[in-house]
Design a protein around this motif. Structure first.
Motif, PDB file in Angstrom:
ATOM      1  N   SER A  97       0.816  -1.205   0.000  1.00 29.32           N
ATOM      2  CA  SER A  97       0.000   0.000   0.000  1.00 29.32           C
ATOM      3  C   SER A  97       0.852   1.257   0.000  1.00 29.32           C
ATOM      4  N   VAL A  98       0.265   2.351  -0.487  1.00 35.13           N
ATOM      5  CA  VAL A  98       0.909   3.651  -0.397  1.00 35.13           C
ATOM      6  C   VAL A  98       0.824   4.193   1.024  1.00 35.13           C
ATOM      7  N   SER A  99      -0.126   3.701   1.800  1.00 37.83           N
ATOM      8  CA  SER A  99      -0.342   4.208   3.146  1.00 37.83           C
ATOM      9  C   SER A  99       0.698   3.660   4.122  1.00 37.83           C
ATOM     10  N   ASP A 100       1.191   4.550   4.989  1.00 37.46           N
ATOM     11  CA  ASP A 100       2.064   4.115   6.070  1.00 37.46           C
ATOM     12  C   ASP A 100       1.433   4.453   7.422  1.00 37.46           C
ATOM     13  N   ALA A 101       0.098   4.547   7.439  1.00 32.02           N
ATOM     14  CA  ALA A 101      -0.623   4.908   8.656  1.00 32.02           C
ATOM     15  C   ALA A 101      -0.729   3.709   9.596  1.00 32.02           C
ATOM     16  N   ALA A 102      -0.526   3.970  10.883  1.00 31.37           N
ATOM     17  CA  ALA A 102      -0.550   2.893  11.874  1.00 31.37           C
ATOM     18  C   ALA A 102      -1.875   2.142  11.852  1.00 31.37           C
ATOM     19  N   GLU A 103      -3.003   2.885  11.720  1.00 33.13           N
ATOM     20  CA  GLU A 103      -4.293   2.198  11.768  1.00 33.13           C
ATOM     21  C   GLU A 103      -4.495   1.280  10.584  1.00 33.13           C
ATOM     22  N   ASP A 104      -3.938   1.638   9.401  1.00 28.77           N
ATOM     23  CA  ASP A 104      -4.052   0.768   8.235  1.00 28.77           C
ATOM     24  C   ASP A 104      -3.218  -0.496   8.432  1.00 28.77           C
ATOM     25  N   VAL A 105      -1.998  -0.305   8.920  1.00 26.03           N
ATOM     26  CA  VAL A 105      -1.108  -1.455   9.161  1.00 26.03           C
ATOM     27  C   VAL A 105      -1.746  -2.412  10.164  1.00 26.03           C
ATOM     28  N   ILE A 106      -2.159  -1.879  11.288  1.00 19.90           N
ATOM     29  CA  ILE A 106      -2.710  -2.715  12.358  1.00 19.90           C
ATOM     30  C   ILE A 106      -4.017  -3.372  11.917  1.00 19.90           C
ATOM     31  N   GLY A 107      -4.836  -2.627  11.152  1.00 25.14           N
ATOM     32  CA  GLY A 107      -6.111  -3.170  10.707  1.00 25.14           C
ATOM     33  C   GLY A 107      -5.965  -4.429   9.870  1.00 25.14           C
ATOM     34  N   VAL A 108      -5.060  -4.404   8.897  1.00 23.43           N
ATOM     35  CA  VAL A 108      -4.924  -5.584   8.030  1.00 23.43           C
ATOM     36  C   VAL A 108      -4.191  -6.728   8.736  1.00 23.43           C
ATOM     37  N   ILE A 109      -3.286  -6.390   9.656  1.00 24.01           N
ATOM     38  CA  ILE A 109      -2.613  -7.457  10.397  1.00 24.01           C
ATOM     39  C   ILE A 109      -3.602  -8.146  11.325  1.00 24.01           C
ATOM     40  N   ARG A 110      -4.443  -7.362  11.979  1.00 24.81           N
ATOM     41  CA  ARG A 110      -5.496  -7.971  12.802  1.00 24.81           C
ATOM     42  C   ARG A 110      -6.445  -8.799  11.935  1.00 24.81           C
ATOM     43  N   GLY A 111      -6.604  -8.383  10.674  1.00 21.76           N
ATOM     44  CA  GLY A 111      -7.477  -9.108   9.764  1.00 21.76           C
ATOM     45  C   GLY A 111      -6.889 -10.414   9.260  1.00 21.76           C
ATOM     46  N   GLY A 112      -5.581 -10.609   9.466  1.00 26.44           N
ATOM     47  CA  GLY A 112      -4.967 -11.879   9.083  1.00 26.44           C
ATOM     48  C   GLY A 112      -3.829 -11.794   8.092  1.00 26.44           C
ATOM     49  N   ALA A 113      -3.492 -10.590   7.614  1.00 29.28           N
ATOM     50  CA  ALA A 113      -2.360 -10.466   6.683  1.00 29.28           C
ATOM     51  C   ALA A 113      -1.064 -10.850   7.382  1.00 29.28           C
ATOM     52  N   ARG A 114      -0.134 -11.418   6.612  1.00 30.51           N
ATOM     53  CA  ARG A 114       1.136 -11.864   7.170  1.00 30.51           C
ATOM     54  C   ARG A 114       2.197 -10.776   7.140  1.00 30.51           C
ATOM     55  N   GLY A 115       1.913  -9.654   6.488  1.00 30.96           N
ATOM     56  CA  GLY A 115       2.909  -8.591   6.424  1.00 30.96           C
ATOM     57  C   GLY A 115       2.354  -7.365   5.749  1.00 30.96           C
ATOM     58  N   TYR A 116       3.185  -6.307   5.728  1.00 32.41           N
ATOM     59  CA  TYR A 116       2.752  -5.031   5.175  1.00 32.41           C
ATOM     60  C   TYR A 116       3.986  -4.300   4.678  1.00 32.41           C
ATOM     61  N   VAL A 117       4.018  -4.008   3.376  1.00 34.26           N
ATOM     62  CA  VAL A 117       5.115  -3.232   2.799  1.00 34.26           C
ATOM     63  C   VAL A 117       4.527  -2.069   2.016  1.00 34.26           C
ATOM     64  N   THR A 118       5.272  -0.995   1.924  1.00 40.66           N
ATOM     65  CA  THR A 118       4.779   0.173   1.196  1.00 40.66           C
ATOM     66  C   THR A 118       5.238   0.112  -0.255  1.00 40.66           C
ATOM     67  N   LYS A 119       4.596   0.940  -1.083  1.00 42.91           N
ATOM     68  CA  LYS A 119       4.842   0.888  -2.523  1.00 42.91           C
ATOM     69  C   LYS A 119       6.173   1.512  -2.930  1.00 42.91           C
ATOM     70  N   THR A 120       6.965   1.962  -1.961  1.00 46.28           N
ATOM     71  CA  THR A 120       8.316   2.409  -2.279  1.00 46.28           C
ATOM     72  C   THR A 120       9.305   1.245  -2.305  1.00 46.28           C
ATOM     73  N   ILE A 121       8.859   0.052  -1.994  1.00 44.97           N
ATOM     74  CA  ILE A 121       9.730  -1.115  -1.969  1.00 44.97           C
ATOM     75  C   ILE A 121      10.265  -1.413  -3.368  1.00 44.97           C
TER      76      ILE A 121
END
Length: 246
Positions: A116-140
């Motif tokens: 995602s382009v978002s680096d917001a804490a609530e977005d990161v935590i939301g998808v991890i709580r939802g079951g995602a195994r990780g989170y990387v930003t689109k600058t990778i």
């Protein structure tokens, strides 16, 4: 997606590696579905990582919204889904909710990596709580993204470096976060526009960062002001700052 400054590592951050396809590229294989509402971005990711002979990544499907994502993921049963946080139809969290049985399949689990382009804490935590195994930003970088996909396939947790702290802090806390009814009125995309406005971004800059038109940015800002009963972007900035959203 080509910023070389985002270093990555495993089990907390995406691991840096050599050029995709060198060393351990050939001989390993992973089936991937791309979920993002911007066709040009999906095309770019496909071009960057989808050369299966070099990267070992086979893109078996694409989707632009929640309903398409659930349909494609269910039909193709990929090993890894690259999932955008902001999607029409309820966002990445809704995809995770509807795909929970596939994630829980002990024989052939489908694993999710948020991109995602978002680096917001609530977005990161939301998808991890939802079951995602990780989170990387689109600058990778493409190389690091390929490596992250394989780490997730193997069951590792993978994060862009600065995002790992959000998750550690969230899960270390025993207290549930307070409910903010005003914030809950906003969609995920509206929250992202709100945050960028509060940081002082111009409409054109927001449009470029979120891959949307200036007119769409204006529509989101109008919706945010209406829902929060605010008059202008200065009041909006004060509102966001008071809630530590900036």
């Amino acid at each position: 997606m080509s910023d070389p400054t985002e270093a990555n590592g495993t089990a907390g951050s995406a691991e840096a590696a050599g050029p995709a396809g060198e060393g351990d590229g050939p001989g390993r294989h992973v089936r991937v579905v791309l979920v993002d509402d911007h066709r040009m971005f999906r095309t770019g990711v496909q071009a960057e990582i989808g050369q299966t002979g070099q990267t070992g990544v086979e893109v078996v499907g694409e989707a632009a919204d929640v309903d398409q994502a659930v349909t494609v993921i269910t039909a193709t049963r990929p090993e890894v889904v690259l999932l955008d946080v902001h999607l029409p139809g309820g966002g990445g969290v809704e995809v995770l909710r509807r795909c929970a049985p596939l994630m829980g399949d002990t024989e052939q689990p489908v694993r999710f990596l948020a991109l995602s382009v978002s680096d917001a804490a609530e977005d990161v935590i939301g998808v991890i709580r939802g079951g995602a195994r990780g989170y990387v930003t689109k600058t990778i970088t493409g190389t690091d993204l390929v490596n992250s996909i394989f780490r997730v396939q193997e069951g590792d947790a993978v994060f862009s470096p600065r995002l790992a702290g959000f998750v550690l802090d969230a899960f270390a806390s025993t207290d549930a976060p307070p409910v903010d009814e005003d914030l809950d009125r906003l969609t995920q995309r509206e929250r992202e526009v709100l945050r960028l406005i509060a940081r002082g971004y111009a409409y054109k800059e927001i449009a470029k960062q979120l891959y949307i038109s200036v007119k769409t940015v204006e529509s989101h800002v109008s919706a945010v002001l209406r829902k929060l009963q605010l008059s202008n972007r200065h009041e909006l900035t004060r509102w966001a700052t008071a809630r530590r959203l900036v």
